[in-house]
Write an enzyme that holds these catalytic residues in place. Structure first.
Site, PDB file in Angstrom:
ATOM      1  N   LYS A 157      -2.609  -2.837 -12.655  1.00  0.00           N
ATOM      2  CA  LYS A 157      -2.612  -1.447 -12.297  1.00  0.00           C
ATOM      3  C   LYS A 157      -1.423  -1.645 -13.532  1.00  0.00           C
ATOM      4  O   LYS A 157      -0.424  -2.052 -14.372  1.00  0.00           O
ATOM      5  CB  LYS A 157      -1.825  -1.351 -11.905  1.00  0.00           C
TER       6      LYS A 157
ATOM      7  N   ASP B  38      -5.316  -4.043  -7.124  1.00  0.00           N
ATOM      8  CA  ASP B  38      -3.713  -2.682  -6.502  1.00  0.00           C
ATOM      9  C   ASP B  38      -3.902  -3.884  -5.330  1.00  0.00           C
ATOM     10  O   ASP B  38      -4.897  -3.550  -4.779  1.00  0.00           O
ATOM     11  CB  ASP B  38      -5.121  -1.776  -6.124  1.00  0.00           C
ATOM     12  N   HIS B  39      -2.707  -3.779  -5.686  1.00  0.00           N
ATOM     13  CA  HIS B  39      -1.940  -4.573  -4.925  1.00  0.00           C
ATOM     14  C   HIS B  39      -1.964  -4.479  -3.182  1.00  0.00           C
ATOM     15  O   HIS B  39      -1.795  -4.793  -2.384  1.00  0.00           O
ATOM     16  CB  HIS B  39      -0.205  -5.269  -5.614  1.00  0.00           C
TER      17      HIS B  39
ATOM     18  N   LYS C  91      -2.813  -5.908   1.306  1.00  0.00           N
ATOM     19  CA  LYS C  91      -2.069  -6.150   2.063  1.00  0.00           C
ATOM     20  C   LYS C  91      -2.754  -6.105   3.769  1.00  0.00           C
ATOM     21  O   LYS C  91      -3.873  -5.276   3.423  1.00  0.00           O
ATOM     22  CB  LYS C  91      -1.409  -4.848   2.610  1.00  0.00           C
TER      23      LYS C  91
ATOM     24  N   GLU D  75       9.879   5.104  -0.578  1.00  0.00           N
ATOM     25  CA  GLU D  75      10.299   4.158  -1.048  1.00  0.00           C
ATOM     26  C   GLU D  75      11.887   4.438  -0.991  1.00  0.00           C
ATOM     27  O   GLU D  75      12.277   5.645  -1.455  1.00  0.00           O
ATOM     28  CB  GLU D  75      10.288   4.035  -2.464  1.00  0.00           C
TER      29      GLU D  75
ATOM     30  N   HIS E 109      -2.562   3.544  -5.353  1.00  0.00           N
ATOM     31  CA  HIS E 109      -2.260   2.968  -3.573  1.00  0.00           C
ATOM     32  C   HIS E 109      -2.936   3.602  -2.808  1.00  0.00           C
ATOM     33  O   HIS E 109      -3.198   3.652  -1.511  1.00  0.00           O
ATOM     34  CB  HIS E 109      -0.650   2.466  -3.854  1.00  0.00           C
TER      35      HIS E 109
ATOM     36  N   LYS F  34      10.524   8.151  -4.726  1.00  0.00           N
ATOM     37  CA  LYS F  34      11.499   7.679  -4.617  1.00  0.00           C
ATOM     38  C   LYS F  34      12.668   8.380  -4.559  1.00  0.00           C
ATOM     39  O   LYS F  34      12.850   9.342  -3.764  1.00  0.00           O
ATOM     40  CB  LYS F  34      11.724   6.702  -6.251  1.00  0.00           C
TER      41      LYS F  34
END
Ligand code: NAP
Length: 508
Positions: free
Chosen positions: A165, A194-195, A199, A233, A257, A357
């Site tokens: 990405k 798309d990591h 999951k 995050e 994501h 963030k």
């Protein structure tokens, strides 16, 4: 006879899956992602005995490392894992190689082809190759062209390309990149990663929905009042300012994501568990999604940027004070928005999506809030009417799910009180789940594209957000970045977005 790469459609996805002999070629082998994620994930696969003995990793980048230098760098990256298991490192590292390659030089690609043939002889990798483009997005298209030009993508049964990405910067650039990539190979050779989809808990959205009879009948506008999707995050921009300044939260997190979580939550039931059936449904639901107010997007989207915060013992810099950030930057580190999905299942149900963030807590979750009981027979012990039922799918941390419902509060009266029925992966299965990259690297090498994003999905996601991207670029005053103190839940304007609908963001 030589074996080709495994075709998941032929072997069936439910059988034990075995990775075929092959060479994984990593472009960007000297970069951050390789040493932080890719090599550790490969080492985990090796220790789980999921890599064949006929396997090699060929690292490529411009710097003139030798095989041994590459092994030393990767050894340092794996130091904590190797400390427990030096024997595994010895065997694993024998399959690591390095070739200096500049993706922009065709001679280098010719030399790469020869090195791959040599590795085929040395490691019996049988001309099967997975090319991983862990380089700047500027090289995704030209990298594919370079590989195709050197004849390295000619056999669709033996060669694949994994693309990191971000895939495009907006709808037009994603379309153009898809056009280039598809001109170099077939769609089933292209793995857009798309990591988040690696999951366990993101995949669990599908299993929760489609392996249980209790959820699907109520998973619609008749029973669900609203859906909230959050990825928060605690970290700031860290060392990634150079990239983040050109990206911002919308491009970095929402388009990929959060949208993937939305698609899995909202998609229709696929006819069967196969890559195309799943991806068809995801693409379809994304095509039906829209901003809640397309004519005036500022009514349904809020941007924010973290300012200084923390306390005297642990002060936190504001985004504009971070190294390599423009002191007048208007890049958003927080974004919240309201979407609708115009189909029979979801008509009128708001989907609220937010990411930021420097939030007080690291967490990703999907929260489905059900409609309140039509008649309130009992008061809540907290005063007023009982709360609505909620199903909370915790993506990270403390992976699991939580169902909130009302019970009778102890005592002589008839008051209700919310309680939680909690499922935790750790408690139920006792072992931590693999990092997303472990699953996705294995799937790419297996040739299973289920958890990778197809071209139409990427384009549908960009089409959804491009009005915002264009507004930010052309009329930034319409979507200002509201400051918020570091370690808080974003700007007040984001609370107002929900307050207008009589709602609150969930605060875990
Ligand atoms: N890092 C992360 O956490 C992360 C997370 C998600 C996605 N991604 C994506 O993954 C990709 C890689 O990110 P990264 O953080 O690893 O980047 P990085 O640290 O900047 O590494 C870039 C790599 O590309 C190589 N390179 C540059 N020009 C090249 C060329 N012409 N030919 C061949 N290799 C070249 C560099 O090595 P030389 O200078 O030696 O050539 C280096 O190994 C990016 O697309 C990023 O968006 C990264």
């Amino acid at each position: 006879m030589t074996a080709t790469l495994t075709n998941p459609l032929r072997v069936g996805l439910r059988q034990e899956r075995v990775i075929s002999p092959q060479c994984l070629v990593i472009f960007g082998a000297s970069g951050d992602l390789t040493h932080r994620k890719l090599i550790p994930a490969l080492f985990d696969l090796f220790r789980q005995r999921r890599l064949p003995s006929e396997f090699a990793v060929l690292g490529c980048a411009r710097r003139p490392w030798s095989d041994d230098e590459f092994r030393q760098k990767m050894e340092a990256a794996l130091a904590s894992k190797i400390a427990d298991d030096p024997e595994s490192w010895k065997t694993f590292s024998a399959g690591l190689f390095y070739e200096p390659v500049d993706l922009q030089k065709s001679d280098d690609l010719v030399r790469l082809g020869k090195r791959l043939e040599q590795i085929d002889r040395q490691r019996a990798t049988r001309s099967n190759r997975t090319f991983y483009l862990s380089v700047s997005p500027a090289f995704y298209g030209s990298g594919c062209r370079a590989l195709a030009g050197a004849g390295l993508l000619a056999d669709p049964n033996r060669s694949r390309v994994v693309i990191e990405k971000p895939f495009g910067r907006d709808y037009a650039s994603a379309q153009e990149l898809n056009r280039v990539v598809k001109s170099c190979g077939q769609e089933n050779q292209i793995f857009r990663i798309d990591h988040y989809l690696g999951k366990e808990t993101v995949q669990n959205i599908l299993v929760m929905r489609f392996a249980n009879t209790i959820f699907e009948p109520i998973w619609n506008r008749n029973y669900i009042d609203n859906v909230q999707i959050t990825a928060a995050e605690t970290v700031g921009v860290e060392e990634r300012a150079g990239y983040y300044e050109t990206s911002g939260a919308l491009r970095d997190m929402v388009q990929n994501h959060l949208t993937q979580m939305l698609a899995l939550t909202a998609m229709e039931t696929p006819g069967r568990y196969d890559p195309e059936a799943i991806r068809n449904e995801k693409a379809k639901v994304l095509q039906a999604a829209r901003l809640a107010d397309e004519a005036e997007p500022w009514n349904c989207c809020v941007r924010g940027q973290y300012g200084p915060g923390g306390n005297s013992s642990d002060p936190l810099a504001g985004y504009r004070q971070e190294p390599n950030v423009d002191p007048n930057s208007t890049t958003e580190t927080y974004v919240a928005m309201k979407l609708f999905i115009d189909n029979w299942r979801w008509q009128g149900v708001p989907f609220y999506v937010r990411t930021g963030k420097r939030m007080p807590k690291r967490m990703s979750e999907v929260v489905l809030t059900f409609k309140e009981a039509p008649v309130h027979l009992f008061d809540s012990s907290g005063g007023g009417a009982p709360g609505a039922n909620q199903l909370i799918l915790r993506i990270q941390p403390n992976e699991g799910a939580d169902f909130r419902f009302e019970v009778k509060a102890p005592g002589s009266g008839m008051r209700s009180r919310p309680v939680d029925m909690d499922f935790s992966y750790d408690e139920s299965f006792g072992e931590p789940s693999d990092e997303g990259y472990v699953r996705l690297l294995a799937d790419a090498m297996l040739g299973d594209p289920t958890l990778f994003t197809r071209s139409d999905e990427v384009e549908a996601a960009w089409r959804l957000y491009t009005p915002l991207v264009e507004l930010i670029e052309q009329q930034p005053w319409q979507l200002p970045v509201y400051p918020y103190e570091a370690s808080t839940w974003g700007p007040a304007a984001s609370d107002s977005l929900l307050a207008r609908d009589g709602l609150l963001w969930r605060r875990p």
